[in-house]
Scaffold this active site. Structure first.
Site, PDB file in Angstrom:
ATOM      1  N   LYS A 250       0.867  -1.183   0.000  1.00  0.00           N
ATOM      2  CA  LYS A 250       0.000   0.000   0.000  1.00  0.00           C
ATOM      3  C   LYS A 250       0.903   1.233   0.000  1.00  0.00           C
ATOM      4  CE  LYS A 250      -3.999   2.095   2.259  1.00  0.00           C
ATOM      5  NZ  LYS A 250      -3.609   3.468   2.076  1.00  0.00           N
ATOM      6  N   ARG A 255      -3.380   8.948  -5.476  1.00  0.00           N
ATOM      7  CA  ARG A 255      -4.109   8.100  -6.421  1.00  0.00           C
ATOM      8  C   ARG A 255      -4.091   8.762  -7.782  1.00  0.00           C
ATOM      9  NH1 ARG A 255      -7.996   4.032  -5.102  1.00  0.00           N
ATOM     10  NH2 ARG A 255      -8.437   2.877  -7.010  1.00  0.00           N
ATOM     11  N   ARG A 270      -7.911  11.165  -7.229  1.00  0.00           N
ATOM     12  CA  ARG A 270      -8.875  10.316  -6.519  1.00  0.00           C
ATOM     13  C   ARG A 270     -10.282  10.897  -6.558  1.00  0.00           C
ATOM     14  NH1 ARG A 270      -8.516   7.557  -1.159  1.00  0.00           N
ATOM     15  NH2 ARG A 270     -10.638   7.612  -0.452  1.00  0.00           N
ATOM     16  N   ARG A 418     -16.522   1.107  -1.865  1.00  0.00           N
ATOM     17  CA  ARG A 418     -15.664   0.539  -0.845  1.00  0.00           C
ATOM     18  C   ARG A 418     -16.281  -0.821  -0.554  1.00  0.00           C
ATOM     19  NH1 ARG A 418     -12.098   3.148   2.254  1.00  0.00           N
ATOM     20  NH2 ARG A 418     -12.747   5.291   2.034  1.00  0.00           N
ATOM     21  N   LYS A 424      -7.755  -3.170   3.164  1.00  0.00           N
ATOM     22  CA  LYS A 424      -6.442  -2.626   3.533  1.00  0.00           C
ATOM     23  C   LYS A 424      -6.094  -2.998   4.972  1.00  0.00           C
ATOM     24  CE  LYS A 424      -8.619   1.757   4.584  1.00  0.00           C
ATOM     25  NZ  LYS A 424      -8.984   3.070   4.135  1.00  0.00           N
TER      26      LYS A 424
HETATM   27  P1  AMP Z   1      -7.218   4.898   2.155  1.00  0.00           P
HETATM   28  O1  AMP Z   1      -6.887   6.216   1.536  1.00  0.00           O
HETATM   29  O2  AMP Z   1      -6.590   4.703   3.512  1.00  0.00           O
HETATM   30  O3  AMP Z   1      -8.697   4.564   2.115  1.00  0.00           O
HETATM   31  O4  AMP Z   1      -6.521   3.753   1.279  1.00  0.00           O
HETATM   32  C1  AMP Z   1      -6.860   3.532  -0.046  1.00  0.00           C
HETATM   33  C2  AMP Z   1      -5.842   4.199  -0.932  1.00  0.00           C
HETATM   34  O5  AMP Z   1      -4.593   3.500  -0.918  1.00  0.00           O
HETATM   35  C3  AMP Z   1      -6.217   4.138  -2.399  1.00  0.00           C
HETATM   36  O6  AMP Z   1      -7.126   5.174  -2.728  1.00  0.00           O
HETATM   37  C4  AMP Z   1      -4.889   4.324  -3.101  1.00  0.00           C
HETATM   38  O7  AMP Z   1      -4.669   5.720  -3.295  1.00  0.00           O
HETATM   39  C5  AMP Z   1      -3.876   3.813  -2.096  1.00  0.00           C
HETATM   40  N1  AMP Z   1      -3.131   2.617  -2.553  1.00  0.00           N
HETATM   41  C6  AMP Z   1      -1.802   2.458  -2.439  1.00  0.00           C
HETATM   42  N2  AMP Z   1      -1.397   1.279  -2.900  1.00  0.00           N
HETATM   43  C7  AMP Z   1      -2.499   0.636  -3.347  1.00  0.00           C
HETATM   44  C8  AMP Z   1      -2.723  -0.637  -3.957  1.00  0.00           C
HETATM   45  N3  AMP Z   1      -1.731  -1.495  -4.182  1.00  0.00           N
HETATM   46  N4  AMP Z   1      -3.998  -0.947  -4.290  1.00  0.00           N
HETATM   47  C9  AMP Z   1      -5.019  -0.087  -4.057  1.00  0.00           C
HETATM   48  N5  AMP Z   1      -4.864   1.128  -3.487  1.00  0.00           N
HETATM   49  C10 AMP Z   1      -3.613   1.502  -3.127  1.00  0.00           C
END
Ligand code: AMP
Length: 583
Positions: A250, A255, A270, A418, A424
């Site tokens: 991650k 994004r 994003r 989502r 994650k």
């Molecule tokens: P969050 O912002 O905490 O909801 O985490 C999701 C975000 O992680 C996504 O919107 C991406 O910008 C980021 N991300 C980083 N690496 C990845 C990956 N391998 N697959 C999907 N999302 C990722």
């Protein structure tokens, strides 16, 4: 349709404090449109076209003031003072037209068609004499308006319509007006791939539901990004995903959705904002690396040290956004590598329904990894120990954790959703009650003592996606530096509203309400049952909601998230149950 009727509905919408009523008014408004429905929908969004079309209304406050001055015969300074007092040029226009001295020779009744077409003309004027012409169009519109119509026209032009409706609210109303509730999820999905509410409105109204449902990813049109659910433990993820999953690093960057079509490239954030001009390097590299007629790629742009290959924190890419002047030096100083993790479209073919592992194979076969583009590092595994080791490697490489991806045949790309196909797991969640959340500012309480003159605490909310409302989850008063703290009133001023917005719910009444717009990252110690907060109200205990205990601002303003992208009520509910299991 008369614009007068529209402005009456807009006033009703601005006056309601209830989400349901807001939708009902919208339904009535949409139903009374005829062939001008598309234009009406855009105007209700405060736009002329969907954002990705790049048609901006933009008329500077200074020009509006000039126009109002010449209509009213008042000095510009006087109007400026009124603007400072009211904080909104729409209200100023209304006050002035209530005392209008000059009347147009032919006072016409304004129609939606006319207002829309004139505003489009205004937006498209370029070159010599454009300022004079823009002022002319605006003045003509005002001279033919009632005070309320003039107020809404001014608000549309200045990008501050603030009816309290989101795209989700309008979509909901469109389904109620022209389709059946059973199709709302599919219609939502179509919208997420092609977010043009005007177009969807017309198709639904004309009974062309099947056409709406055929909509998929389209090159050069931003698709809403797929998002991940969260779980604190790897074993829970494996259980949820049927014992086996693909685990990807991650990355902590930005994004980035890259569209290529016939030698042209567009980049979207994003939040579906076009960021192409901030990333000339990615545009150039995309054309060098991808020999395709068309495609849509999904990934994360991360700054890195070109000498050592070390990844840098996210904040460094955010410096590139919105930057016009020294972009060239920034491009050299902060090179970015894009870690690609998905592909939605290739050479005329939508890939969103193709399972994840196949999409990933297609992506890998499309280019050779180098310093500009890489595939997200991935491990396919069912062994918790191996995955834990991989998690630690990810952290050591400067990543936030892992994103697990479902490897079953049903693992499609779900735009804007989502869901449990992606989960994650972040470093923070590994310690029992430490978790970061992105919450929306909905209100503030006046400060006392040392905080006199600023806010003592902000009222923060989660987003309840099902009901399209914001529900309070905590009061946030710590984690602010003095600079940030004392800057809060002016930073939040543009979102201030004089009553509780219709889509906001809280058992508390703050001193100031805000339209839900600004998202802050906070870290909380624990989620507890609360009698005053309305997050997940009645879900855990009758007559009570959930609250975040000891919330602290991490210092990160989530400018890349819209309010609707904030942590959802459903997520907080899951975190509550998750922590109970640990505790
Ligand atoms: P969050 O912002 O905490 O909801 O985490 C999701 C975000 O992680 C996504 O919107 C991406 O910008 C980021 N991300 C980083 N690496 C990845 C990956 N391998 N697959 C999907 N999302 C990722």
């Amino acid at each position: 349709m008369n614009f007068l009727e529209v402005s009456q509905r807009f006033t009703e919408m601005s006056n309601t404090t209830k989400r349901l009523e807001l939708t009902n008014i919208l339904v009535r408004l949409l139903k009374s449109a005829n062939k001008d429905l598309k234009k009406l929908v855009y105007l209700t969004q405060g736009k002329l076209l969907p954002d990705y079309e790049g048609l901006e209304l933009g008329m500077a406050s200074k020009l509006i003031i000039k126009a109002l001055s010449s209509i009213s015969g008042k000095k510009e300074e006087e109007i400026d003072a009124l603007f400072i007092k009211e904080g909104d040029l729409g209200t100023v226009a209304k006050l002035i037209s209530e005392k209008k001295t000059q009347n147009s020779l032919f006072s016409n009744e304004l129609s939606v068609d006319y207002v829309y077409d004139e505003l489009t003309k205004l937006a498209r004027i370029k070159g010599e004499g454009s300022i004079k012409n823009k002022i002319g169009i605006y003045q003509d519109l005002l001279l033919n308006s009632t005070p309320d119509e003039g107020m809404y026209i001014t608000r549309i032009i200045t990008g501050r319509l603030r009816l309290g409706v989101s795209d989700a609210t309008i979509l909901d109303a469109l389904v109620l007006a022209f389709a059946e509730k059973v199709h709302s999820e599919e219609i939502d999905e179509a919208y997420n791939f092609h977010p043009d509410l005007g177009e969807i409105a017309e198709l639904l109204r004309d009974g062309k539901l099947s056409k709406v449902l055929e909509t998929g990813p389209t090159p050069m049109v931003p698709a809403k990004v797929m998002l991940a659910e969260r779980l604190p433990e790897i074993k829970d993820i494996l259980e949820k995903m049927g014992g086996k999953a693909a685990f990807e690093y991650k990355y902590d960057g930005m994004r980035t959705q890259i569209h290529i079509k016939n030698g042209k490239v567009k980049i979207f954030s994003r939040g579906s904002e076009e960021t192409t001009s901030n990333f000339p390097d990615i545009v150039e590299h995309a054309l060098q690396n991808f020999n395709v007629e068309s495609c849509i790629l999904d990934g994360e742009a991360v700054p890195y040290n070109s000498e050592t290959g070390e990844l840098y924190p996210f904040q460094m890419v955010s410096q590139r956004r919105g930057r016009k002047y020294d972009l060239k030096s920034k491009v050299e100083e902060i090179p970015v590598v894009v870690f690609l993790f998905d592909i939605l479209y290739l050479n005329g073919q939508a890939l969103n329904k193709v399972p994840y592992l196949e999409r990933r194979k297609i992506l890998q076969s499309l280019f050779t990894e180098n310093d500009d583009f890489k595939c997200a590092t991935m491990l396919l595994s069912s062994d918790p120990e191996e995955i834990n080791g991989f998690f630690n490697e990810a952290i050591n490489s400067g990543c936030e954790g892992l994103v697990a991806k479902n490897v079953s045949d049903d693992s499609i790309y779900r735009a804007g959703a989502r869901g449990w196909l992606w989960i994650k797991v972040k470093r923070d969640y590994q310690s029992a009650f430490e978790d970061t959340l992105d919450l929306v500012v909905i209100g503030a309480f006046g400060g006392h003592g040392r905080r006199k003159g600023t806010y003592g605490a902000l009222l923060m909310a989660s987003y309840n996606k099902d009901q399209d409302i914001f529900e309070s989850a905590c009061k946030l008063g710590t984690g602010f530096t003095d600079d940030v703290l004392f800057g809060l009133p002016s930073k939040l001023a543009e979102h201030k509203t004089n009553r509780k917005p219709a889509r906001v719910e809280s058992g508390l009444t703050p001193d100031v309400w805000f339209d839900p717009k600004v998202v802050l990252e906070i870290i909380g110690a624990e989620i507890t049952v609360s009698p005053v907060h309305s997050c997940a109200f009645g879900k855990v205990e009758k007559g009570a909601g959930l609250a975040i205990r000891f919330p602290r601002f991490t210092g990160r303003w989530r400018d890349d998230k819209t309010a609707e992208d904030a942590t959802s009520t459903e997520e907080i509910l899951e975190m509550y149950y998750g922590q109970k299991k640990v505790g």
